[in-house]
Design a protein around this motif. Structure first.
Motif, mmCIF file in Angstrom:
data_model
loop_
_atom_site.group_PDB
_atom_site.id
_atom_site.type_symbol
_atom_site.label_atom_id
_atom_site.label_comp_id
_atom_site.label_asym_id
_atom_site.label_seq_id
_atom_site.Cartn_x
_atom_site.Cartn_y
_atom_site.Cartn_z
ATOM 1 N N PRO A 20 -5.327 4.061 -2.456
ATOM 2 C CA PRO A 20 -4.618 2.798 -2.240
ATOM 3 C C PRO A 20 -4.687 2.414 -0.758
ATOM 4 N N ALA A 21 -4.998 1.153 -0.487
ATOM 5 C CA ALA A 21 -5.206 0.698 0.892
ATOM 6 C C ALA A 21 -4.021 1.028 1.799
ATOM 7 N N HIS A 22 -2.807 0.922 1.274
ATOM 8 C CA HIS A 22 -1.636 1.199 2.113
ATOM 9 C C HIS A 22 -1.490 2.688 2.452
ATOM 10 N N ASP A 23 -2.278 3.548 1.779
ATOM 11 C CA ASP A 23 -2.220 4.990 2.013
ATOM 12 C C ASP A 23 -3.435 5.539 2.759
ATOM 13 N N VAL A 24 -4.390 4.675 3.110
ATOM 14 C CA VAL A 24 -5.663 5.180 3.633
ATOM 15 C C VAL A 24 -5.493 5.953 4.935
#
Length: 108
Positions: A20-24
């Motif tokens: 997920p982009a918010h977790d990269v």
């Protein structure tokens, strides 16, 4: 330049993982925290995790190992097992493993 030729099979793992982009950034920090573990493995040649596209959550993975046994040792470490346990359910893994022969300079 001289070409380096080897008869030993190397294991290359290369490809992308998608988180997920918010977790990269969290994923990258945790994945890169395994660098010292890999470096302590005498069969490790290269381990690299790089953000390719933060907005898409795309991470490029590149690994080189001197043998399958060296890669197996790395994958069996508690830290790497924990990384897969945590991220596996939230990650699309498109990394593939290759047997490499005839190593040489790319310009050779």
């Amino acid at each position: 330049m001289h070409a380096l030729h080897t008869k030993q099979t190397a294991i290359i793992a290369a490809g992308r993982v998608f988180v997920p982009a918010h977790d990269v950034e969290t994923f990258i920090a945790e994945a890169q925290a395994t660098y010292p573990i890999a470096a302590a493995n005498p069969g490790n040649v290269l381990l690299s995790f790089c953000v390719e596209d933060a907005a898409a959550g795309t991470v490029t993975v590149l690994e080189q190992w001197t043998s399958q046994q060296a890669l197996d040792r790395h994958l069996a470490t508690p830290e790497v097992m924990a990384l897969f346990a945590k991220w596996g359910p939230n990650m699309r893994n498109e990394v593939r493993k290759f047997d490499a022969l005839n190593e040489r300079d790319p310009l050779a």
